[in-house]
Design a protein around this motif. Structure first.
Motif, PDB file in Angstrom:
ATOM      1  N   GLU A  74     130.623  79.753  53.936  1.00 26.50           N
ATOM      2  CA  GLU A  74     130.854  79.455  55.582  1.00 26.50           C
ATOM      3  C   GLU A  74     132.737  79.385  55.539  1.00 26.50           C
ATOM      4  OE1 GLU A  74     130.033  77.463  59.148  1.00 26.50           O
ATOM      5  OE2 GLU A  74     128.679  78.191  57.755  1.00 26.50           O
ATOM      6  N   ILE A  75     133.833  79.383  54.718  1.00 26.48           N
ATOM      7  CA  ILE A  75     134.993  79.638  54.961  1.00 26.48           C
ATOM      8  C   ILE A  75     135.359  81.034  55.737  1.00 26.48           C
ATOM      9  CG2 ILE A  75     135.688  78.973  52.442  1.00 26.48           C
ATOM     10  CD1 ILE A  75     137.865  78.425  53.836  1.00 26.48           C
ATOM     11  N   VAL A  76     134.552  81.966  54.875  1.00 24.66           N
ATOM     12  CA  VAL A  76     135.298  83.093  54.334  1.00 24.66           C
ATOM     13  C   VAL A  76     134.615  83.626  55.737  1.00 24.66           C
ATOM     14  CG1 VAL A  76     134.857  85.345  53.304  1.00 24.66           C
ATOM     15  CG2 VAL A  76     135.487  83.679  52.400  1.00 24.66           C
ATOM     16  N   THR A  77     133.196  83.231  56.230  1.00 22.68           N
ATOM     17  CA  THR A  77     133.206  83.363  57.507  1.00 22.68           C
ATOM     18  C   THR A  77     133.855  83.388  58.398  1.00 22.68           C
ATOM     19  OG1 THR A  77     130.442  83.621  56.754  1.00 22.68           O
ATOM     20  CG2 THR A  77     130.765  83.265  59.542  1.00 22.68           C
ATOM     21  N   ILE A  78     134.502  81.974  58.296  1.00 20.69           N
ATOM     22  CA  ILE A  78     135.188  81.760  59.806  1.00 20.69           C
ATOM     23  C   ILE A  78     136.789  82.125  59.820  1.00 20.69           C
ATOM     24  CG2 ILE A  78     136.490  79.459  60.655  1.00 20.69           C
ATOM     25  CD1 ILE A  78     134.268  77.890  59.919  1.00 20.69           C
ATOM     26  N   ILE A  79     136.832  82.108  58.830  1.00 20.38           N
ATOM     27  CA  ILE A  79     138.466  82.419  58.841  1.00 20.38           C
ATOM     28  C   ILE A  79     139.050  84.495  59.108  1.00 20.38           C
ATOM     29  CG2 ILE A  79     140.744  82.901  57.943  1.00 20.38           C
ATOM     30  CD1 ILE A  79     139.759  80.237  58.073  1.00 20.38           C
ATOM     31  N   PHE A  80     138.170  85.252  58.340  1.00 23.19           N
ATOM     32  CA  PHE A  80     138.319  87.177  58.729  1.00 23.19           C
ATOM     33  C   PHE A  80     137.434  87.687  58.374  1.00 23.19           C
ATOM     34  CE2 PHE A  80     138.041  87.053  53.991  1.00 23.19           C
ATOM     35  CZ  PHE A  80     138.877  86.868  53.089  1.00 23.19           C
ATOM     36  N   LEU A  81     135.628  87.230  58.342  1.00 24.29           N
ATOM     37  CA  LEU A  81     134.509  87.761  58.261  1.00 24.29           C
ATOM     38  C   LEU A  81     133.557  87.744  59.175  1.00 24.29           C
ATOM     39  CD1 LEU A  81     134.380  88.829  54.328  1.00 24.29           C
ATOM     40  CD2 LEU A  81     134.971  90.276  56.146  1.00 24.29           C
ATOM     41  N   SER A  82     133.727  86.912  60.366  1.00 20.04           N
ATOM     42  CA  SER A  82     133.239  86.666  61.575  1.00 20.04           C
ATOM     43  C   SER A  82     132.252  87.102  61.797  1.00 20.04           C
ATOM     44  CB  SER A  82     134.366  86.389  62.724  1.00 20.04           C
ATOM     45  OG  SER A  82     134.621  88.189  63.464  1.00 20.04           O
ATOM     46  N   ALA A  89     124.581  87.931  53.302  1.00 19.25           N
ATOM     47  CA  ALA A  89     125.717  88.703  52.917  1.00 19.25           C
ATOM     48  C   ALA A  89     126.797  87.953  51.741  1.00 19.25           C
ATOM     49  CB  ALA A  89     125.583  90.256  53.677  1.00 19.25           C
ATOM     50  N   ILE A  90     127.745  87.299  52.435  1.00 14.25           N
ATOM     51  CA  ILE A  90     128.960  86.897  51.412  1.00 14.25           C
ATOM     52  C   ILE A  90     128.128  85.962  50.405  1.00 14.25           C
ATOM     53  CG2 ILE A  90     130.955  85.063  51.825  1.00 14.25           C
ATOM     54  CD1 ILE A  90     131.404  85.881  54.584  1.00 14.25           C
ATOM     55  N   MET A  91     126.851  85.452  50.894  1.00 11.76           N
ATOM     56  CA  MET A  91     126.601  83.955  49.488  1.00 11.76           C
ATOM     57  C   MET A  91     125.744  85.027  48.391  1.00 11.76           C
ATOM     58  SD  MET A  91     124.790  80.736  51.450  1.00 11.76           S
ATOM     59  CE  MET A  91     123.744  82.273  52.636  1.00 11.76           C
ATOM     60  N   LEU A 146     126.795  88.183  47.589  1.00  8.69           N
ATOM     61  CA  LEU A 146     128.106  88.220  46.767  1.00  8.69           C
ATOM     62  C   LEU A 146     128.506  87.738  45.880  1.00  8.69           C
ATOM     63  CD1 LEU A 146     129.734  91.238  46.288  1.00  8.69           C
ATOM     64  CD2 LEU A 146     131.106  90.589  48.224  1.00  8.69           C
ATOM     65  N   LEU A 147     129.163  86.765  46.478  1.00  2.00           N
ATOM     66  CA  LEU A 147     129.801  85.932  45.962  1.00  2.00           C
ATOM     67  C   LEU A 147     128.760  85.643  44.494  1.00  2.00           C
ATOM     68  CD1 LEU A 147     131.167  83.076  48.366  1.00  2.00           C
ATOM     69  CD2 LEU A 147     131.761  84.490  46.198  1.00  2.00           C
ATOM     70  N   LEU A 148     127.594  84.567  44.621  1.00  2.00           N
ATOM     71  CA  LEU A 148     126.340  84.435  43.265  1.00  2.00           C
ATOM     72  C   LEU A 148     126.495  85.757  42.915  1.00  2.00           C
ATOM     73  CD1 LEU A 148     125.178  82.122  42.703  1.00  2.00           C
ATOM     74  CD2 LEU A 148     123.417  82.768  43.761  1.00  2.00           C
ATOM     75  N   THR A 149     126.363  87.405  43.345  1.00  2.00           N
ATOM     76  CA  THR A 149     126.302  88.411  42.040  1.00  2.00           C
ATOM     77  C   THR A 149     127.166  88.205  41.020  1.00  2.00           C
ATOM     78  OG1 THR A 149     124.961  89.566  43.641  1.00  2.00           O
ATOM     79  CG2 THR A 149     125.642  90.750  42.551  1.00  2.00           C
ATOM     80  N   LEU A 168     120.925  81.188  45.175  1.00  2.00           N
ATOM     81  CA  LEU A 168     120.357  81.333  46.721  1.00  2.00           C
ATOM     82  C   LEU A 168     119.106  81.335  47.890  1.00  2.00           C
ATOM     83  CD1 LEU A 168     122.316  83.764  48.119  1.00  2.00           C
ATOM     84  CD2 LEU A 168     120.511  86.040  46.983  1.00  2.00           C
ATOM     85  N   THR A 169     118.262  81.107  47.437  1.00  2.00           N
ATOM     86  CA  THR A 169     116.880  80.911  47.898  1.00  2.00           C
ATOM     87  C   THR A 169     117.835  79.266  48.798  1.00  2.00           C
ATOM     88  OG1 THR A 169     115.589  81.514  46.979  1.00  2.00           O
ATOM     89  CG2 THR A 169     114.427  80.079  48.556  1.00  2.00           C
ATOM     90  N   LEU A 170     118.388  77.761  48.098  1.00  2.00           N
ATOM     91  CA  LEU A 170     118.127  76.910  48.771  1.00  2.00           C
ATOM     92  C   LEU A 170     119.329  77.586  49.695  1.00  2.00           C
ATOM     93  CD1 LEU A 170     118.099  74.590  46.216  1.00  2.00           C
ATOM     94  CD2 LEU A 170     116.811  74.318  47.593  1.00  2.00           C
ATOM     95  N   CYS A 171     120.475  77.825  49.787  1.00  2.00           N
ATOM     96  CA  CYS A 171     121.283  78.567  50.593  1.00  2.00           C
ATOM     97  C   CYS A 171     121.229  78.534  51.497  1.00  2.00           C
ATOM     98  CB  CYS A 171     122.914  79.331  49.703  1.00  2.00           C
ATOM     99  SG  CYS A 171     123.794  78.106  48.150  1.00  2.00           S
ATOM    100  N   PHE A 172     120.288  79.416  51.326  1.00  2.00           N
ATOM    101  CA  PHE A 172     119.488  80.349  52.671  1.00  2.00           C
ATOM    102  C   PHE A 172     118.623  79.352  53.558  1.00  2.00           C
ATOM    103  CE2 PHE A 172     118.565  84.114  50.941  1.00  2.00           C
ATOM    104  CZ  PHE A 172     119.717  84.275  50.799  1.00  2.00           C
ATOM    105  N   PHE A 173     118.609  78.034  53.565  1.00  2.00           N
ATOM    106  CA  PHE A 173     117.938  76.797  53.876  1.00  2.00           C
ATOM    107  C   PHE A 173     118.668  76.112  54.779  1.00  2.00           C
ATOM    108  CE2 PHE A 173     114.382  78.320  51.651  1.00  2.00           C
ATOM    109  CZ  PHE A 173     113.183  78.025  52.870  1.00  2.00           C
TER     110      PHE A 173
END
Length: 357
Positions: free
Chosen positions: A101-109, A115-117, A119-122, A310-315
């Motif tokens: 969420e913070i990455v999306t808000i600050i510089f990858l709007s 996609a960010i989640m 990548l982080l989890l992978t 990851l599945t729970l994050c999607f919800f």
């Protein structure tokens, strides 16, 4: 082989990653003045619980927390380790979703959060699959690369400080002790030290190194809160979701070759959280492998956990839902912070008494 330095460094990285994220928001939201009081109380609780846990572990050489609880009965192990598993699992979900969420808000709007989640989890899953030694070595490399940069950012963040905002410095108001926001701040205080209960006998370390690393991280607790307070004041800071990030974004260094410090700051924090997530996944795999998944390959257990996280994050739709998860996680947080270290400590006293008889 002694890994005191790498364990201490990794501990510092994970603590810094957690503190510089939501901790300022929680402390600023818990009180309107004398912010050093809730910070100091949390730091003292942190030191006390680390000492209690390490003292208890010292009574069981070459045994981790799982072995200690299991040798005192299956019931004890289930009672104490099930909340630890639940806490680590929820902590992983919260970390992945909130940092995306913070990455999306600050510089990858324009980038979708899924996609960010992913990548982080992978990346965290890959690192966890390599084992604790690889995680610790990666932590040392990241420390050498990013800690000098982070220290520079922490110092530069005082550029816009107005020291009049530090008043009133003393207060008799302890209402923060009833604030859920203050309880949520313990996510940063108790989120990492449970790692020490999983390292023996794979990795050995000294108590002295852990306490020295804890001392090194103490200034970060205060800086993360007081920089936004001194920059914007209490009333304005309390309106921000990420007050420290906004304070760093307000820094203007004309001689700096890049436009914004924020990008480098967030890059550092995301790297630190990757280390934290890999440790969380590694601990979860250890818990499952030593209990219900003994015949299943560690790789499959790790992949299953990552898919579930990851599945729970999607919800989780938005920041309000993340904040709700922080609140739901509070009982587990204090169980892991207080009950687990005290249990290890009491079992250690019992073991020493049996040896002396």
């Amino acid at each position: 082989m002694d890994r005191s330095i790498s364990v201490s460094i990794t501990y510092i990285l994970c603590q810094a990653g957690l503190i510089l994220f939501m901790y300022p928001t929680n402390i600023i939201g818990s009180t309107t003045e004398s912010h050093w009081m809730p910070i100091l109380l949390g730091v003292l609780v942190h030191f006390l619980m680390v000492w209690v846990l390490l003292k208890g572990l010292g009574a069981f050489p070459n045994q981790d927390m799982i072995a200690i609880f299991r040798q005192h009965g299956r019931g004890v192990a289930i009672l104490l380790l099930t909340p630890v598993f639940a806490y680590l699992f929820m902590g992983g979900v919260i970390a992945v979703r909130s940092y995306a969420e913070i990455v999306t808000i600050i510089f990858l709007s324009e980038t979708p959060s899924w996609a960010i989640m992913t990548l982080l989890l992978t990346l965290a899953t890959y690192l966890a699959s390599k084992g604790i030694e690889s995680i610790l070595r990666t932590g040392v490399i990241m420390f050498l690369l990013f800690i000098p940069l982070l220290c520079f950012i922490l110092v530069a963040s005082f550029q816009n400080a107005d020291w009049r905002y530090i008043h009133p410095f003393f207060s008799k108001d302890f209402s923060f002790l009833k604030s859920m926001s203050y309880f949520n701040s313990y996510f940063a205080i108790g989120g990492v030290f449970v790692l020490f209960g999983f390292l023996q006998p794979i990795v050995t370390f000294t108590k002295k190194s852990i306490f020295l690393s804890s001392l090194c991280i103490v200034p970060v607790f205060f800086v993360s809160v007081y920089v936004p307070i001194l920059t914007f004041g209490q009333d304005t800071s309390s309106q921000f979701i990420f007050p420290f990030v906004i304070a760093v974004d307000a820094v203007n260094l004309t001689w700096f070759m890049f436009d914004r410090l924020t990008m480098f700051f967030l890059l550092s924090i995301v790297i630190f959280i990757l280390i934290f997530l890999s440790l969380v996944l590694w601990m979860l795999v250890i818990l499952l492998k030593r209990s219900v998944c003994q015949r299943v390959s560690s790789t499959y257990v790790l992949l299953g956990l990552s898919v579930c996280v990851l599945t729970l994050c999607f919800f989780i739709p938005d920041w309000n839902a993340i904040d709700t998860l922080f609140t739901w996680n509070t009982p587990l947080r204090f169980f892991v912070l207080i009950i687990v270290p005290v249990s290890v400590f009491l079992l250690g006293i019992r073991a020493k008494r049996k040896e002396s008889v």
